[in-house]
Design a protein around this motif. Sequence first.
Motif, PDB file in Angstrom:
ATOM      1  N   LEU A   1      -1.854   9.284   7.343  1.00 16.33           N
ATOM      2  CA  LEU A   1      -3.155   8.876   6.826  1.00 16.33           C
ATOM      3  C   LEU A   1      -4.259   9.495   7.665  1.00 16.33           C
ATOM      4  O   LEU A   1      -4.086   9.744   8.872  1.00 16.33           O
ATOM      5  CB  LEU A   1      -3.298   7.351   6.854  1.00 16.33           C
ATOM      6  CG  LEU A   1      -2.839   6.586   5.604  1.00 16.33           C
ATOM      7  CD1 LEU A   1      -1.345   6.782   5.363  1.00 16.33           C
ATOM      8  CD2 LEU A   1      -3.180   5.106   5.738  1.00 16.33           C
ATOM      9  N   GLU A   2      -5.383   9.755   7.044  1.00 12.68           N
ATOM     10  CA  GLU A   2      -6.562  10.184   7.785  1.00 12.68           C
ATOM     11  C   GLU A   2      -7.064   9.009   8.629  1.00 12.68           C
ATOM     12  O   GLU A   2      -6.885   7.838   8.268  1.00 12.68           O
ATOM     13  CB  GLU A   2      -7.658  10.644   6.831  1.00 12.68           C
ATOM     14  CG  GLU A   2      -7.279  11.822   5.954  1.00 12.68           C
ATOM     15  CD  GLU A   2      -7.077  13.091   6.756  1.00 12.68           C
ATOM     16  OE1 GLU A   2      -7.711  13.219   7.831  1.00 12.68           O
ATOM     17  OE2 GLU A   2      -6.284  13.952   6.318  1.00 12.68           O
TER      18      GLU A   2
ATOM     19  N   LEU B   1       1.019   5.980  10.750  1.00 15.13           N
ATOM     20  CA  LEU B   1       0.912   5.514   9.367  1.00 15.13           C
ATOM     21  C   LEU B   1       1.047   6.708   8.429  1.00 15.13           C
ATOM     22  O   LEU B   1       0.241   7.635   8.468  1.00 15.13           O
ATOM     23  CB  LEU B   1      -0.439   4.819   9.151  1.00 15.13           C
ATOM     24  CG  LEU B   1      -0.607   3.494   9.874  1.00 15.13           C
ATOM     25  CD1 LEU B   1      -2.073   3.079   9.908  1.00 15.13           C
ATOM     26  CD2 LEU B   1       0.218   2.409   9.199  1.00 15.13           C
ATOM     27  N   LYS B   2       2.088   6.668   7.582  1.00  8.58           N
ATOM     28  CA  LYS B   2       2.375   7.793   6.696  1.00  8.58           C
ATOM     29  C   LYS B   2       2.615   7.293   5.270  1.00  8.58           C
ATOM     30  O   LYS B   2       3.140   6.196   5.064  1.00  8.58           O
ATOM     31  CB  LYS B   2       3.598   8.560   7.192  1.00  8.58           C
ATOM     32  CG  LYS B   2       3.433   9.170   8.584  1.00  8.58           C
ATOM     33  CD  LYS B   2       4.710   9.851   9.038  1.00  8.58           C
ATOM     34  CE  LYS B   2       4.478  10.631  10.326  1.00  8.58           C
ATOM     35  NZ  LYS B   2       4.094   9.769  11.464  1.00  8.58           N
ATOM     36  N   ARG B   3       2.238   8.114   4.314  1.00 11.79           N
ATOM     37  CA  ARG B   3       2.468   7.762   2.915  1.00 11.79           C
ATOM     38  C   ARG B   3       3.959   7.851   2.595  1.00 11.79           C
ATOM     39  O   ARG B   3       4.608   8.858   2.904  1.00 11.79           O
ATOM     40  CB  ARG B   3       1.665   8.687   2.007  1.00 11.79           C
ATOM     41  CG  ARG B   3       0.166   8.485   2.126  1.00 11.79           C
ATOM     42  CD  ARG B   3      -0.609   9.500   1.288  1.00 11.79           C
ATOM     43  NE  ARG B   3      -2.055   9.271   1.423  1.00 11.79           N
ATOM     44  CZ  ARG B   3      -2.793   9.725   2.427  1.00 11.79           C
ATOM     45  NH1 ARG B   3      -2.221  10.445   3.396  1.00 11.79           N
ATOM     46  NH2 ARG B   3      -4.084   9.463   2.484  1.00 11.79           N
TER      47      ARG B   3
ATOM     48  N   HIS C   1       0.799  -1.229   0.000  1.00 11.82           N
ATOM     49  CA  HIS C   1       0.000   0.000   0.000  1.00 11.82           C
ATOM     50  C   HIS C   1       0.832   1.279   0.000  1.00 11.82           C
ATOM     51  O   HIS C   1       0.266   2.373   0.075  1.00 11.82           O
ATOM     52  CB  HIS C   1      -0.944   0.005   1.211  1.00 11.82           C
ATOM     53  CG  HIS C   1      -1.982  -1.079   1.158  1.00 11.82           C
ATOM     54  ND1 HIS C   1      -3.155  -0.967   0.440  1.00 11.82           N
ATOM     55  CD2 HIS C   1      -2.002  -2.325   1.711  1.00 11.82           C
ATOM     56  CE1 HIS C   1      -3.857  -2.076   0.564  1.00 11.82           C
ATOM     57  NE2 HIS C   1      -3.180  -2.921   1.330  1.00 11.82           N
TER      58      HIS C   1
ATOM     59  N   GLU D   1      -8.919   6.268   6.977  1.00  7.48           N
ATOM     60  CA  GLU D   1      -8.185   5.358   6.101  1.00  7.48           C
ATOM     61  C   GLU D   1      -7.562   4.186   6.860  1.00  7.48           C
ATOM     62  O   GLU D   1      -7.138   3.204   6.243  1.00  7.48           O
ATOM     63  CB  GLU D   1      -7.073   6.117   5.374  1.00  7.48           C
ATOM     64  CG  GLU D   1      -7.546   7.236   4.465  1.00  7.48           C
ATOM     65  CD  GLU D   1      -6.388   7.986   3.868  1.00  7.48           C
ATOM     66  OE1 GLU D   1      -5.964   7.628   2.747  1.00  7.48           O
ATOM     67  OE2 GLU D   1      -5.881   8.929   4.518  1.00  7.48           O
ATOM     68  N   VAL D   2      -7.484   4.298   8.165  1.00  9.34           N
ATOM     69  CA  VAL D   2      -6.747   3.316   8.947  1.00  9.34           C
ATOM     70  C   VAL D   2      -7.523   2.011   9.090  1.00  9.34           C
ATOM     71  O   VAL D   2      -6.969   0.924   8.882  1.00  9.34           O
ATOM     72  CB  VAL D   2      -6.380   3.886  10.333  1.00  9.34           C
ATOM     73  CG1 VAL D   2      -5.712   2.813  11.192  1.00  9.34           C
ATOM     74  CG2 VAL D   2      -5.458   5.093  10.174  1.00  9.34           C
TER      75      VAL D   2
ATOM     76  N   VAL E   1       2.707   2.533   2.297  1.00 11.29           N
ATOM     77  CA  VAL E   1       2.535   3.213   3.578  1.00 11.29           C
ATOM     78  C   VAL E   1       3.627   2.748   4.525  1.00 11.29           C
ATOM     79  O   VAL E   1       3.923   1.552   4.613  1.00 11.29           O
ATOM     80  CB  VAL E   1       1.146   2.920   4.183  1.00 11.29           C
ATOM     81  CG1 VAL E   1       1.048   3.451   5.618  1.00 11.29           C
ATOM     82  CG2 VAL E   1       0.046   3.525   3.315  1.00 11.29           C
TER      83      VAL E   1
ATOM     84  N   ALA F   1      -3.045   5.905  14.197  1.00  3.20           N
ATOM     85  CA  ALA F   1      -3.252   6.541  12.896  1.00  3.20           C
ATOM     86  C   ALA F   1      -2.091   7.464  12.544  1.00  3.20           C
ATOM     87  O   ALA F   1      -1.639   7.513  11.396  1.00  3.20           O
ATOM     88  CB  ALA F   1      -4.565   7.318  12.896  1.00  3.20           C
TER      89      ALA F   1
END
Length: 213
Positions: A53-54, A44-46, A29, A57-58, A31, A41
């Motif tokens: 992430l919003e 989790l980073k792009r 993904h 999205e988690v 991430v 949350a």
Amino acid sequence: MTRPLVITDCDEVLMHMVVPFAEWVDAEHGVIFRIEDASFAGALKRKECGTPLEAAEVWPLLDGFFRTEMGRQYPIAGALEAMAAIGAQADIVVLTNVGPDHQQRRADQLAALGLDAPVIGSRGGKGEPVARLIAEREPPVAIFIDDIANHHRSVADEAPGVWRLHMVGEPAIADKIVAASHAHARIDDWTAARDWILARIAEGVRAPEPALA
């Protein structure tokens, strides 16, 4: 006579989760998973831009992991051996926040590893399901094990006579998580945790409830 009862979480207590989850979201993904604060949350980073992430999205990522990738998980060191020793003295129930949709997958996952215990796939605070288990089974002593502080607060509120052990079995995150103030002990090693739990079972007394102000 009713046996003692041990109510245990699964992820980061019995089974590694964040490491295999991090490997999966990285590979599939784009991430990255980095524990830098108390927010799952926020960790989790792009990969392409580093933005978190919003929150919305988690859960789809977690749901996808539990739906198809639980085979990536593996036991915390000493967890299954400790459960075998504890199971000789007490009943064990696995209370895990994977939700009802993944309850059977979790039961199958643990049974394949030799832990054939009832599994409850809950959502939200664990105080109410713990209180229900205590009311149904009426154990002489009960112990609750979880890696998340909010669940210890919830159990302290709803079932204060239950002993509460805060355990974070994943070394990659254990030193980043503060000991839960509503737990009676914080132990991250299963040899020491097993001994602490068996000692509570041998004593056979309820946890002390907070004095009224």
